[in-house]
Every structure is written in C-alpha cells, then in structure tokens.
Design a protein around this motif. Sequence first.
Motif, PDB file in Angstrom:
ATOM      1  N   VAL A  16       0.842  -1.194   0.000  1.00  0.00           N
ATOM      2  CA  VAL A  16       0.000   0.000   0.000  1.00  0.00           C
ATOM      3  C   VAL A  16       0.882   1.250   0.000  1.00  0.00           C
ATOM      4  N   SER A  17       0.637   2.117  -0.959  1.00  0.00           N
ATOM      5  CA  SER A  17       1.389   3.363  -1.062  1.00  0.00           C
ATOM      6  C   SER A  17       0.706   4.430  -0.216  1.00  0.00           C
ATOM      7  N   CYS A  18       1.398   4.836   0.851  1.00  0.00           N
ATOM      8  CA  CYS A  18       0.858   5.829   1.787  1.00  0.00           C
ATOM      9  C   CYS A  18       1.586   7.148   1.565  1.00  0.00           C
ATOM     10  N   GLN A  19       1.018   7.983   0.706  1.00  0.00           N
ATOM     11  CA  GLN A  19       1.640   9.258   0.367  1.00  0.00           C
ATOM     12  C   GLN A  19       0.589  10.347   0.301  1.00  0.00           C
ATOM     13  N   ALA A  20       0.976  11.552   0.687  1.00  0.00           N
ATOM     14  CA  ALA A  20       0.102  12.715   0.534  1.00  0.00           C
ATOM     15  C   ALA A  20       0.968  13.933   0.233  1.00  0.00           C
ATOM     16  N   LEU A  21       0.518  14.725  -0.716  1.00  0.00           N
ATOM     17  CA  LEU A  21       1.239  15.948  -1.066  1.00  0.00           C
ATOM     18  C   LEU A  21       0.892  17.071  -0.093  1.00  0.00           C
ATOM     19  N   VAL A  33       1.271   7.471   9.075  1.00  0.00           N
ATOM     20  CA  VAL A  33       1.453   6.349   9.999  1.00  0.00           C
ATOM     21  C   VAL A  33       0.119   5.638  10.211  1.00  0.00           C
ATOM     22  N   SER A  34      -0.938   6.414  10.408  1.00  0.00           N
ATOM     23  CA  SER A  34      -2.262   5.821  10.593  1.00  0.00           C
ATOM     24  C   SER A  34      -2.672   5.010   9.367  1.00  0.00           C
ATOM     25  N   MET A  35      -2.409   5.550   8.181  1.00  0.00           N
ATOM     26  CA  MET A  35      -2.706   4.832   6.953  1.00  0.00           C
ATOM     27  C   MET A  35      -1.920   3.524   6.888  1.00  0.00           C
ATOM     28  N   ALA A  36      -0.640   3.587   7.218  1.00  0.00           N
ATOM     29  CA  ALA A  36       0.215   2.401   7.170  1.00  0.00           C
ATOM     30  C   ALA A  36      -0.251   1.336   8.158  1.00  0.00           C
ATOM     31  N   LEU A  37      -0.615   1.749   9.356  1.00  0.00           N
ATOM     32  CA  LEU A  37      -1.097   0.801  10.364  1.00  0.00           C
ATOM     33  C   LEU A  37      -2.418   0.172   9.937  1.00  0.00           C
ATOM     34  N   ALA A  38      -3.291   0.981   9.321  1.00  0.00           N
ATOM     35  CA  ALA A  38      -4.553   0.443   8.810  1.00  0.00           C
ATOM     36  C   ALA A  38      -4.285  -0.568   7.693  1.00  0.00           C
TER      37      ALA A  38
END
Length: 233
Positions: A16-21, A33-38
């Motif tokens: 899963v690519s967890c990125q935000a501009l 981090v929350s996205m990655a843990l989810a």
Amino acid sequence: MMNNTLITNLKSGLIVSCQALKEEPLFGSEHMVSMALAAEEGGAVGIRANTPNDISAIKNRSSLPVIGLYKKHYSDSDVYITPTIQEVMEVVEAGADFVAIDCTRQKRPQGISLQQFIHQIRYRFPTTAIVADISTFEEGVAAMDLGLDVISTTMSGYTPYSKQQEEPDIDLVSRLSALHRTPVLAEGRISTPEQCVACLHAGAHAVVVGTAITRPQEITRRFVNAIHAGTQA
C-alpha cells in the motif's frame, strides 16, 4: 547485495502506497502512519512511503517493510523520484528497506547517467535493495541489465512517451514478468481488487496500490462523478 528474503516475503501480496502531497488534507507523518497501520491491519505485505519523515515515522510504528522514496524537483530535470544520491542517503538513513528511484530514460539532475547513479548507490549503500520505477518495456529491461533488485511499472503513463491510458498497464507487467529475470511490481492506476488479481495472473510478483486506498478525496470524487453520471443520464 541485499537480503532476498525481503523480496520473497512480498510474493503475491499487496503493498500500500501511503503518500500525501503538501496541498492534500492528509499531508503529514501522523496521518501516513495511521494509513500504514490500517494497511498492515488489513493484510498488506509492505508500504511505499515518500519523504524521510514519513518513512521514519512508519518504520517506528509498523513491522512492515517500507519501499522508501523522496520526491524532489530539480530545475534541470523531469526526474523527481529519489533523483540524486542526497535523497537516496536520506531515505536509507530514515530506515527504508528498499529505495525506489526513477529509472526512466529522462534526463537526470546534474547530467549524470542512470548507470553512474546506480554505481553511486551501490558504492555507498551496497546492502540496500533498489526498486526501479520504469515506464516502458525497454526501460525495464535496461534496469534488469543494470542489476536492480525489483522492477516497478510506477511510471507507465507518467512519461510523455509511455502508454497513456486510464487502466493499469497489465501488458507491460506481463511482458517484463515473462522474462523471468527480476521480480516485477505492478503499480499505477490499479483501482479495484479485480485489477490486482489480473496483475498477479499476468506475472507480477506483488501489487502496489495507492490512490484507491489512501487518498479519500480521490475515492470520494469517483463516487460523486458516478452519481452525477448516473443521475443526469
């Protein structure tokens, strides 16, 4: 060279690519981090993350391997995914298990060749796995010839000369995988579970999904556009 167990453990899994501009609502390491843990809780086998801050924060909280990159823009080049050895160093020092770099044929910053850049990385960080982000079959083969550890179709459709389409480039995944030389990650415009499965059936070692999972503004827009199209017909 790097530990091949890292690559083996990604087999047939979802990264899963967890990125935000900066201009996006979820920008910031805490959100990523929350996205990655989810994603980890949902069964992902790895995370793709941008910037040293996000990489470090995710590694501190998640047990998943991280493909790290650092998007930087230089005035003399269109290459922006971990474009120079400075960004590679920061990604490695942040704790990334893999470093993703642009391996397209576009002109690189400071005028160095891709081969020279790979030599710099191997010399400075000989145990770090390198993911080659490519946009065409020829670029994928060239990356294999340079001995890179993993090939990813990340840039297909994002260079002026690569295939422009709304669907994932499954043909590119299939052609590269059929060489049976280097593991291939399917990445780019994958928006459904069915497309993930199609990529794996085409020979992908693993699949990378970002926008369809971790960019709620884009997910919302898809629903809204569908509603508009369906109610205005």
